[in-house]
Design a protein around this motif. Structure first.
Motif, PDB file in Angstrom:
ATOM      1  N   ASN A  10     -12.374  74.074  67.654  1.00 30.52           N
ATOM      2  CA  ASN A  10     -13.724  74.642  67.680  1.00 30.52           C
ATOM      3  C   ASN A  10     -14.183  75.159  66.323  1.00 30.52           C
ATOM      4  O   ASN A  10     -15.354  75.480  66.158  1.00 30.52           O
ATOM      5  CB  ASN A  10     -13.787  75.810  68.688  1.00 30.52           C
ATOM      6  N   VAL A  11     -13.253  75.311  65.380  1.00 34.14           N
ATOM      7  CA  VAL A  11     -13.651  75.924  64.098  1.00 34.14           C
ATOM      8  C   VAL A  11     -13.348  75.048  62.876  1.00 34.14           C
ATOM      9  O   VAL A  11     -13.899  75.277  61.800  1.00 34.14           O
ATOM     10  CB  VAL A  11     -12.955  77.301  63.882  1.00 34.14           C
ATOM     11  N   ARG A  12     -12.494  74.062  63.035  1.00 36.54           N
ATOM     12  CA  ARG A  12     -12.090  73.276  61.859  1.00 36.54           C
ATOM     13  C   ARG A  12     -13.014  72.073  61.683  1.00 36.54           C
ATOM     14  O   ARG A  12     -13.196  71.282  62.622  1.00 36.54           O
ATOM     15  CB  ARG A  12     -10.640  72.804  62.040  1.00 36.54           C
ATOM     16  N   ARG A  13     -13.550  71.970  60.470  1.00 32.30           N
ATOM     17  CA  ARG A  13     -14.456  70.848  60.182  1.00 32.30           C
ATOM     18  C   ARG A  13     -13.740  69.778  59.377  1.00 32.30           C
ATOM     19  O   ARG A  13     -12.923  70.093  58.516  1.00 32.30           O
ATOM     20  CB  ARG A  13     -15.669  71.345  59.392  1.00 32.30           C
ATOM     21  N   ILE A  14     -14.093  68.524  59.636  1.00 31.05           N
ATOM     22  CA  ILE A  14     -13.585  67.408  58.821  1.00 31.05           C
ATOM     23  C   ILE A  14     -14.781  66.550  58.399  1.00 31.05           C
ATOM     24  O   ILE A  14     -15.932  66.945  58.647  1.00 31.05           O
ATOM     25  CB  ILE A  14     -12.542  66.557  59.579  1.00 31.05           C
ATOM     26  N   ASP A  15     -14.492  65.404  57.814  1.00 29.09           N
ATOM     27  CA  ASP A  15     -15.574  64.461  57.462  1.00 29.09           C
ATOM     28  C   ASP A  15     -16.590  65.098  56.537  1.00 29.09           C
ATOM     29  O   ASP A  15     -17.805  65.119  56.828  1.00 29.09           O
ATOM     30  CB  ASP A  15     -16.313  64.037  58.753  1.00 29.09           C
ATOM     31  N   GLY A  16     -16.113  65.666  55.436  1.00 27.32           N
ATOM     32  CA  GLY A  16     -17.024  66.316  54.491  1.00 27.32           C
ATOM     33  C   GLY A  16     -17.738  67.498  55.117  1.00 27.32           C
ATOM     34  O   GLY A  16     -18.854  67.847  54.709  1.00 27.32           O
TER      35      GLY A  16
ATOM     36  N   ARG B   7     -13.597  69.197  67.383  1.00 19.23           N
ATOM     37  CA  ARG B   7     -13.897  69.033  68.810  1.00 19.23           C
ATOM     38  C   ARG B   7     -14.835  67.859  69.063  1.00 19.23           C
ATOM     39  O   ARG B   7     -14.976  67.395  70.197  1.00 19.23           O
ATOM     40  CB  ARG B   7     -14.476  70.312  69.415  1.00 19.23           C
ATOM     41  N   ASP B   8     -15.512  67.403  68.011  1.00 18.67           N
ATOM     42  CA  ASP B   8     -16.449  66.282  68.174  1.00 18.67           C
ATOM     43  C   ASP B   8     -15.867  64.961  67.680  1.00 18.67           C
ATOM     44  O   ASP B   8     -16.591  63.970  67.552  1.00 18.67           O
ATOM     45  CB  ASP B   8     -17.754  66.591  67.422  1.00 18.67           C
TER      46      ASP B   8
END
Ligand SMILES: Cc1cc2nc3c(=O)[nH]c(=O)nc-3n(C[C@H](O)[C@H](O)[C@H](O)COP(=O)(O)OP(=O)(O)OC[C@H]3O[C@@H](n4cnc5c(N)ncnc54)[C@H](O)[C@@H]3O)c2cc1C
Length: 592
Positions: free
Chosen positions: A333-339, A345-346
């Motif tokens: 829910n908190v970790r972003r990827i893809d720049g 979660r997506d």
């Protein structure tokens, strides 16, 4: 760049371990009568869930928890064997006792549902418990032995304190079976018991002399120990069960003395995990002990302890996984990827990894709480003979299967956090280390699988299991059948494979693959039972319950378990010899 500058990761937030659990609330709603569940049990579990992530977690954090220390001598050279445990360890144990572990199980306020309630609490707390449930599980087992076999004095003076919620006067019990010649096989037990020809309010007194190789409740108050009452050549038939007060004055003044009843703590074990738990090697010299149950029937008399601690072990495996899954899910829910464009979660590939961990968790939870339901019914005297037999058969299975499956899933959860997963602060590493012991203590998976074979010596037992499975399959309503028909057909085929594998004489080499295979089948049946229930009641998410069942049956490792069993059955004649050559080489094999 300063650490405060640049990208700052938002910390993940774990939710209430009850309300956020993917399986437990709806499972308990099915298993517990509605009024009891809605008015008493669910509100209490919600409250306890909030405690776990606030006060209980605070007790388990940082330098409040540390490994125990043993001070063997004082500054005058006198042997004192003082065991120092950490403040966090003691407060976690006290919290569990106050919350009714193991009290709930014996107060039996909720009758046969008391086990479900108490173990649900334990499941939520395990991940933050630093193994306090190890000594408390043995306390639970000891309470059952005293309840069933104890003398009047033990029932009056010891039992109430084993189940007490008052942590300042409650007793903790250990279980001393394992000695240097063996833990799986106690037939070479060296500890000798000599009758003192005397008795007091607790019963007939004996003097014990020997060495106990593993004692995990070294900071406890009493222990149940096996000791030899007939000559060594009588093997395990010459063992009796004894209750040992860890302090001499226990009987008269209940723990006010620190003198150690002839028990010396030789060494604390240097373990790879369970670091806060004081596991020690002990020598017994003229240790006063009280006979429990009939003489020379020690192995039978201690079985109620093992039956309970094995279910506890399964709860610990699943509880450790529960926390790892909660962390991995929260991190998505908190970790972003893809720049920075997408949260984990997506990302379908990542969510698929989480779903596979979640699937294992659901299957294990349903399986273990199936056994817990049976245990509660047996203890309250409301179980049918078939249910008693099923509990006998399921106890080694749930312990072994949960231990084998949980740690692998925890490792997946660790990887789901990337590098952070490998850091001690997340707790996943500790949970994996602690989880590994579940494959060993209270019986290794191999030893449990041999116990499973013993439980099915009578072919009727396995047939009862298959009939029970069919009784659930046949309940599947037409509306649900459409979605799960193929999975049900596969499951029926696997039940046939199982019956074929157990055609007598059953080769011992199939023991371990059978344990795993029945573990898969039984968990699938429980998942189906739940899907049928939620479908027929139109419960929220009923399609997911059907999908979970379908996926579990089609899971590659379930399919592989069947192939494994088939392969071993077909190779069994040659396998023994070739295994030895593979392991030890030709020359060594010839020597053997
Ligand atoms: C952290 C920790 C805490 C513990 N706490 C306690 C405690 O409080 N009280 C207590 O009594 N014990 C305790 N134990 C001991 C534990 O229960 C034993 O270690 C366990 O039962 C195995 O016994 P063992 O170590 O003698 O191994 P062994 O019995 O020597 O087993 C060695 C290997 O042989 C295999 N094996 C054994 N018999 C057979 C067989 N018949 N067929 C095929 N394979 C076989 C086993 O699967 C294993 O792989 C603890 C252990 C640990 C690690």
């Amino acid at each position: 760049m300063l650490v405060e500058q640049g990208f700052q990761q938002v910390p993940f937030q774990e939710g209430n371990p009850y309300t956020q659990d993917p399986a437990l609330p709806s499972l308990l709603r099915r298993l517990i009568p509605p009024r009891l569940f809605n008015e008493e049990i669910e509100p209490e579990l919600e409250r306890f869930g909030a405690e776990v992530i606030t006060t209980i977690r605070a007790q388990s954090r940082g330098n409040r928890i540390s490994p125990p220390k043993l001070v063997q001598y004082d500054n005058w050279g006198q042997r004192i064997d003082e065991l120092q445990t950490s403040e966090g360890w003691r407060s976690l144990k006290a919290t569990a006792q106050r919350e009714g572990i193991p009290g709930i199980f014996y107060e039996r306020k909720y009758r046969e549902h008391s086990r479900l309630f108490g173990f649900a609490k334990a499941l939520m707390m395990v991940g933050d418990s630093h193994e306090v449930f190890c000594p408390l599980s043995m306390t639970d087992g000891a309470a059952r032995v005293v309840e069933l076999l104890g003398t009047e004095g033990m029932k009056r003076d010891i039992f109430p304190r084993l189940i007490s919620r008052n942590s300042s006067s409650a007793f903790v019990a250990g279980q001393w079976m394992t000695e240097r010649p063996g833990g799986s096989d106690v037939s070479q037990t060296e500890t000798k018991a000599q009758s003192l020809g005397d008795s007091d309010s607790l019963g007939s007194k004996y003097s014990l002399d020997g060495f106990k190789w593993f004692s995990s409740a070294t900071d406890g108050d009493i222990a149940l120990a096996l000791a030899r009452t007939r000559p060594a050549d009588s093997g395990s038939r010459g063992l009796s069960l004894f209750l040992i007060p860890l302090r001499e004055a226990l009987n008269n003044r209940f723990g006010s003395s620190t003198s150690t009843n002839g028990i010396r703590v030789h060494r604390l074990k240097n373990k790879i995990g369970t670091h806060a738990l004081p596991t020690a090697e002990l020598s017994l010299e003229q240790t006063t002990a009280y006979l429990v149950g009939p003489l020379n029937e020690g192995v039978n008399n201690i079985i109620p302890v093992l039956n309970i601690t094995r279910v506890w072990s399964a709860i610990s495996s699943v509880g450790g996984l529960r926390k790892c899954l909660a962390i991995a899910t929260a991190y998505a829910n908190v970790r972003r990827i893809d720049g920075g464009k997408r949260l984990l979660r997506d990302v379908p590939l990542h969510v698929a990894q989480l779903a596979s961990i979640n699937l294992v968790y659901r299957a294990l939870t349903h399986l273990v709480f199936g056994a817990v339901t049976l245990l509660g019914r047996v203890e309250c005297g409301v179980a049918s003979v078939e249910e008693q037999n099923r509990l006998r058969m399921f106890t080694p299975i749930v312990k072994g299967f949960a231990a084998e499956k949980a740690v692998a899933a925890m490792e997946e959860a660790m990887a789901a956090l990337g590098g952070q997963g490998y850091m001690e602060e997340t707790d996943i590493g500790r949970l994996i280390r602690d989880g590994l012991v579940e494959r060993i203590w209270e019986g290794t998976t191999t030893v449990l699988s041999l116990d499973l074979l013993r439980s099915t010596t009578n072919p009727a037992r396995l047939k009862e299991f298959v009939s029970w499975s069919y009784s659930i399959i046949l309940m599947c309503p037409p509306g649900l059948l459409k979605a799960v028909q193929a999975a049900i057909q596969s499951l029926q085929g696997r039940l046939d494979s199982l019956l074929a594998a157990f055609l007598h004489p059953v080769p011992p080499l199939i023991a371990r693959p059978s344990l795993m295979f029945i573990g898969y089948i039984a968990s699938a049946i429980y998942l189906l039972e739940h899907a049928i229930w939620s479908h027929s009641r139109g419960e929220e998410g009923y399609e997911i319950d059907a999908e979970v069942f379908r996926r579990w049956v089609n899971d590659g490792s379930f399919v592989a378990a069947e192939q494994d069993l088939d392969r071993i059955r077909s190779e069994v004649k040659f396998a023994d010899a070739s295994n030895s050559v593979i392991v030890f080489g030709k020359r060594d094999h010839a020597k053997l």
